[in-house]
Design a protein around this motif. Structure first.
Motif, PDB file in Angstrom:
ATOM      1  N   UNK A  22      18.597  16.748  -0.246  1.00 33.85           N
ATOM      2  CA  UNK A  22      18.743  17.994  -1.004  1.00 33.85           C
ATOM      3  C   UNK A  22      17.871  19.099  -0.405  1.00 33.85           C
ATOM      4  N   UNK A  23      16.666  18.762   0.002  1.00 36.35           N
ATOM      5  CA  UNK A  23      15.784  19.740   0.634  1.00 36.35           C
ATOM      6  C   UNK A  23      16.308  20.143   2.004  1.00 36.35           C
ATOM      7  N   UNK A  24      16.777  19.160   2.774  1.00 34.43           N
ATOM      8  CA  UNK A  24      17.300  19.436   4.117  1.00 34.43           C
ATOM      9  C   UNK A  24      18.579  20.266   4.068  1.00 34.43           C
ATOM     10  N   UNK A  25      19.257  20.284   2.933  1.00 29.65           N
ATOM     11  CA  UNK A  25      20.443  21.130   2.785  1.00 29.65           C
ATOM     12  C   UNK A  25      20.061  22.596   2.599  1.00 29.65           C
ATOM     13  N   UNK A  26      18.808  22.843   2.227  1.00 31.28           N
ATOM     14  CA  UNK A  26      18.345  24.216   2.002  1.00 31.28           C
ATOM     15  C   UNK A  26      17.514  24.718   3.174  1.00 31.28           C
ATOM     16  N   UNK A  27      16.629  23.887   3.698  1.00 28.65           N
ATOM     17  CA  UNK A  27      15.757  24.264   4.819  1.00 28.65           C
ATOM     18  C   UNK A  27      16.009  23.297   5.975  1.00 28.65           C
ATOM     19  N   UNK A  28      15.982  23.807   7.195  1.00 26.70           N
ATOM     20  CA  UNK A  28      16.249  22.928   8.350  1.00 26.70           C
ATOM     21  C   UNK A  28      15.121  21.942   8.599  1.00 26.70           C
ATOM     22  N   UNK A  29      15.486  20.825   9.178  1.00 25.60           N
ATOM     23  CA  UNK A  29      14.493  19.839   9.615  1.00 25.60           C
ATOM     24  C   UNK A  29      13.741  20.419  10.805  1.00 25.60           C
ATOM     25  N   UNK A  30      12.457  20.133  10.871  1.00 24.48           N
ATOM     26  CA  UNK A  30      11.640  20.590  12.001  1.00 24.48           C
ATOM     27  C   UNK A  30      11.992  19.739  13.222  1.00 24.48           C
TER      28      UNK A  30
END
Length: 145
Positions: free
Chosen positions: A136-144
């Motif tokens: 859910x978080x990765x759907x909003x902010x990109x993975x480093x």
């Protein structure tokens, strides 16, 4: 004692800034939050610096204000990242917490749209801590990288 914990958390945050290499990256590894004012000041400096923010662990409560201040294209998350949201609250002279509904609404409106929508889908800001992580978080902010 509460003040000591807050000071330690803020000093840790400031140490992260001081230890940041010249490569312009700030890494949030663990922040329990704290009073809003110092976090606003800290993240304003990060925004002005142009540094990228890597969320690499728990970023709870006031720490999540980074999402409202630093442009989203300069924020990335690792697999360990967890964002924790709750309603704004204050402490009275006897040490009891009380709700701050107007401040909660202001904070909610300051978050980027996808974060606001996620919070709304999960019941809104309340005394309960909402944790945004994983897919859910990765759907909003990109993975480093």
């Amino acid at each position: 004692m509460r003040r000591v914990v807050f000071v330690k958390a803020l000093m840790w945050s400031l140490a992260l800034l001081a230890a940041a290499p010249a490569s312009a990256e700030i890494r949030i590894m663990q922040s329990p939050g704290g009073q809003v004012g110092p976090f606003l000041d800290l993240f304003e400096k990060v925004r002005e610096s142009g540094d990228r923010v890597v969320i690499d662990g728990p970023c709870l409560s006031a720490c999540t204000l980074v999402l409202s201040i630093v442009p989203g294209e300069r924020i990335c998350v690792t697999k360990r990242a967890v964002l924790g949201f709750h309603a704004a609250r204050s402490v009275d002279r006897s040490g009891r917490f009380y709700a701050e509904p107007e401040a909660s609404e202001a904070v909610l409106q300051a978050y980027p749209g996808p974060v606001r929508n996620w919070i709304s889908r999960h019941g809104g800001l309340s005394s309960r801590l909402l944790l945004l992580k994983g897919r859910e978080l990765a759907a909003i902010y990109p993975r480093c990288r």
